[in-house]
Design a protein around this motif. Sequence first.
Motif, PDB file in Angstrom:
ATOM      1  N   THR A  63       0.833  -1.212   0.000  1.00 41.30           N
ATOM      2  CA  THR A  63       0.000   0.000   0.000  1.00 41.30           C
ATOM      3  C   THR A  63       0.868   1.263   0.000  1.00 41.30           C
ATOM      4  O   THR A  63       1.938   1.294   0.636  1.00 41.30           O
ATOM      5  CB  THR A  63      -0.942   0.007   1.234  1.00 41.30           C
ATOM      6  OG1 THR A  63      -1.773   1.151   1.161  1.00 41.30           O
ATOM      7  CG2 THR A  63      -0.129   0.060   2.515  1.00 41.30           C
ATOM      8  N   PRO A  64       0.434   2.322  -0.687  1.00 42.32           N
ATOM      9  CA  PRO A  64       1.230   3.549  -0.773  1.00 42.32           C
ATOM     10  C   PRO A  64       1.145   4.428   0.470  1.00 42.32           C
ATOM     11  O   PRO A  64       1.761   5.492   0.514  1.00 42.32           O
ATOM     12  CB  PRO A  64       0.620   4.264  -1.983  1.00 42.32           C
ATOM     13  CG  PRO A  64      -0.792   3.788  -2.037  1.00 42.32           C
ATOM     14  CD  PRO A  64      -0.749   2.362  -1.560  1.00 42.32           C
ATOM     15  N   ARG A  81       6.276   1.330   3.758  1.00 37.99           N
ATOM     16  CA  ARG A  81       5.964   2.724   3.422  1.00 37.99           C
ATOM     17  C   ARG A  81       6.086   3.631   4.644  1.00 37.99           C
ATOM     18  O   ARG A  81       6.567   4.751   4.546  1.00 37.99           O
ATOM     19  CB  ARG A  81       4.549   2.804   2.841  1.00 37.99           C
ATOM     20  CG  ARG A  81       4.072   4.220   2.530  1.00 37.99           C
ATOM     21  CD  ARG A  81       5.030   4.956   1.611  1.00 37.99           C
ATOM     22  NE  ARG A  81       4.597   6.325   1.377  1.00 37.99           N
ATOM     23  CZ  ARG A  81       5.392   7.308   1.007  1.00 37.99           C
ATOM     24  NH1 ARG A  81       6.703   7.077   0.844  1.00 37.99           N
ATOM     25  NH2 ARG A  81       4.919   8.521   0.803  1.00 37.99           N
TER      26      ARG A  81
END
Length: 395
Positions: A63-64, A81
Amino acid sequence: GEIEMIRPDGSVVTFHMTCTPQYNEDGEYDGGILVSHDVTDYKKVKKENAEHEAKLKSIFQATPIGIGVVINRVIHMVNDRFCSIVGYSREELIGKSSRIVYPSDEEFNRVGTTKYDKVKSNGIGMIETCFMRKDGTVIDVILSSSPIDQNDLSVGVTFTVLDITEQRRFEQALLDSERRYKDLFDNMKNGVAVYEAVDDGHDFKFKDFNKAAENLEKLKKEDVVGKRLTEVFPGAVEMGILNLLQKVWKTGTSEYCEPTYYHDERIEGWRENYLYKLPTGEVIAVYNDMTERKKAEEERDRLFNLSIDLLCVSGFDGYLRQANPAWTKTLGWSKEELFKKPYCELIHPDDRLKVETAYTLLKKGQTVQNLEDRFLCKDGSFRWISCNMFPLPEE
């Protein structure tokens, strides 16, 4: 151990089997007891759980946005991240208080109090705050948290972190740009009006009106914005400015409107307009009050035309551009005849060298005074005329 068997219908079942040996009175092996359990469903659930866990782990890492789990504000799990956002490795974060990513105790305590109050009342807590990266850089983030067990926060809280530093910088740059635009808009000497088309371009509504326009038109901005052009300036149609606005709005091509007379029951004067269309569809009019200039030009023209002296404007190409009526009255040539022939053809051949010398001085920006020449009249005679000449570079 486990063994798979095939049923008559072709389906496969899995059994977990245990065998307990049996011995006779002489201690000799006498068989065994075999116990089997159908573990097909258990194996299926275990496989599905493993696949689900793998998917969650993949999402967690890919996930960003930053994701993690804290227990009593101690970091227990973070994704790559999050590590990238704060600049710490996973090993440097796990087991540490989340205070490590805050720039001050005050901010750490503020976020904790505010966010956990929201979590208790709403089930989720979101707050905008600042983190301090390992290198000391302070960044803007949105922190969102949700408990794993709503009834027991000690089980842990899942959090997400979105880095909005660039967004905040862009917003600040936009605010600065808008502030500069407003300062420029409000302090321009030119009148500026911003229009929005209404009724499919049949009329226009004022969106903005700067201070110079207020002073020029003797109107207040609040009395103009939101109203139609034809309501505020009923003479707009007759002046032609409405047609120009429609043209610019339809074509997107900028237009210059030379000084044009405007009048209604409230105000009158000469206006010079420059119109252009914005990408938003709004049309901007930058304009000036040319009334005093037009009055000065009219007075100049009146004096020019009524003077008994011969007044003219000549180009450096040797042709007259303007000549007052005194030329025709004195020499007999019509204005059209004067403009057709080179200026020197009106001069006596013996005086032309003096005129050529005078033109050379004029080109250098010097004035010429008391130049006496003989001018040819239409009847063939010559008249002596004393000339004062000065350059007009803009002409």
